[in-house]
Design a protein around this motif. Structure first.
Motif: not given
Length: 402
Positions: A194-198, A274-281, A176-178
């Motif tokens: 767990m953490g997340l970097l984008t 799963y995925w949010h509508p904004d394209g983030t996990p 999703n472009g990221r």
């Protein structure tokens, strides 16, 4: 074909499994492709192997200590030119992967993006008073770096410094472009998380400012599902080639006798990502044992969920994934009961006109049509979505399962 590797309890060898399905990995035989020497370099702890296919060859990146200092951990690489990584005859030691500092180094992962290959790894940098931070560099070959490292995260937040100051176990997923980069933090007990970097897919990934750390952990212990210390994940896709799957390890008990490093029961587990509508996990919680998990959707972005009181309601694109997940389980006479995933001691029960979670379940029957399923209660009536709640009505609602 799926392949799997991980640290073995004895920390003395590298083993692979292979199967045509994810479930098949559970019982697939192990092939030992390398054993540590009897003494000297690499004769200590053997940790965290990762298998990668690069330019027609197989590579395993792994961490190893020495016999006189098992915690002198450095990263090494195995290579095989054979098509089948389960053939031990092809594997040879390529050597050590050298980084900027000769220090504690582990958990290397590699990925290709926009025509360039990168390495991300955890390391103890001499000038920083933490156990490990995460670094990224572009690769010259599968066994060497082309650039100096960039530190992209170091443990500073409260959830990253429990027991130890740790950022480790990176894994990359480009969608999703990221570029999403998960990592693990804190001590390897129930506090592990767990953490997340984008970063933007168009960004300079070697620029520290390209990466944004999510403020809170995105995957943590769930006492309700008895999954403790989830972490050191990776990603794959399901057999349909489309559905993203999260792979991680966790224990099914909280209390550990002695050093958690030597407790061998952080078993590998998989669940749908799963995925949010904004394209983030959207990660949810580490789910417990059981069969397939579904979400019930009466509309495109609407989902059935339980509220804090256990009442089933309808929510639009809820961020609380766990409260929207259910399991249909076989019951008497061909009926099914519907179990909550994040509250597995509770089932869906009809309570007068309302539908809520309760220890005592109502039995249901599903009927399929081309749009989804209708759900009929054994005593009569159907689950019906309307006015923000789930009720029992003569007319059914068709729910899409996802």
């Amino acid at each position: 074909m799926y392949y799997f590797t991980g640290s073995v309890p004895e920390y003395d060898r590298i083993a692979l499994r292979g199967a045509p399905t994810l479930a098949g990995l559970t019982s697939a035989p192990e092939t030992v492709i390398w054993r540590r020497p009897a003494s000297g370099q690499m004769a200590g702890h053997i940790w965290a192997p990762e298998l990668h296919r690069i330019d027609g060859r197989w590579y395993v990146y792994f961490a190893a200590g020495d016999s006189d200092d098992v915690f002198r951990i450095r990263t090494y690489i195995l290579e095989s030119p054979l098509a089948d990584p389960l053939d031990p005859a092809g594997w040879t030691l390529r050597g050590q992967l050298l980084t900027e500092w000769d220090g504690f180094t582990l958990d290397s992962t590699t990925f290709a993006h926009r025509g360039r290959r990168y390495l991300v790894w955890a390391q103890s940098e001499p000038e920083i008073a933490v156990n490990t931070s995460l670094y990224i560099a572009r690769m010259a070959t599968p066994w060497s770096l082309a650039t100096k490292p960039t530190r992209i995260t170091t443990p500073t937040r409260s959830w990253e410094i429990q027991g130890y100051r740790v950022n480790e176990g990176p894994a990359v997923l480009v969608r999703n472009g990221r570029v999403f980069l998960t990592f693990s933090a804190s001590a390897t007990d129930a506090r592990y998380c767990m953490g997340l970097l984008t970063a933007s897919a168009n960004a300079d990934l070697l620029d520290r400012d390209s990466w944004v750390k999510t403020a809170d952990p995105i995957f943590v212990t769930s006492p309700e599902t008895a999954r403790y210390g989830p972490g050191h994940n990776s990603f794959t896709v399901a057999e349909d080639g489309v559905t993203d799957v999260l792979v991680f390890h966790a224990r099914d008990y909280r209390d550990i006798t002695g050093d958690p490093l030597y407790d061998p029961n952080r078993h590998a587990r998989v669940q749908k990502l799963y995925w949010h509508p904004d394209g983030t996990p959207l990660f949810g919680v580490p789910v417990g044992d059981g069969g397939p998990i579904v979400r019930l959707s009466p509309g495109r972005h609407d989902f059935v969920r339980h509220d804090d009181a256990g009442v089933l309601v309808i929510a639009r694109a809820p961020r609380d994934l766990a409260a929207t997940q259910f399991r249909f389980e076989a019951h008497d006479g061909g009926t099914e009961v519907i179990r909550s995933v994040d509250r597995p001691d509770l089932h869906v029960r009809i309570d007068g006109p309302a539908v809520r979670l309760d220890p005592t379940p109502t039995a249901f029957r599903r009927s399929w049509n081309r749009h989804g399923v209708t759900i009929e209660a054994e005593g009569g009536g159907y689950l019906h979505a309307g006015h923000g709640t789930i009720t029992v009505a003569p007319e059914p609602t068709t729910f899409r399962l996802s």
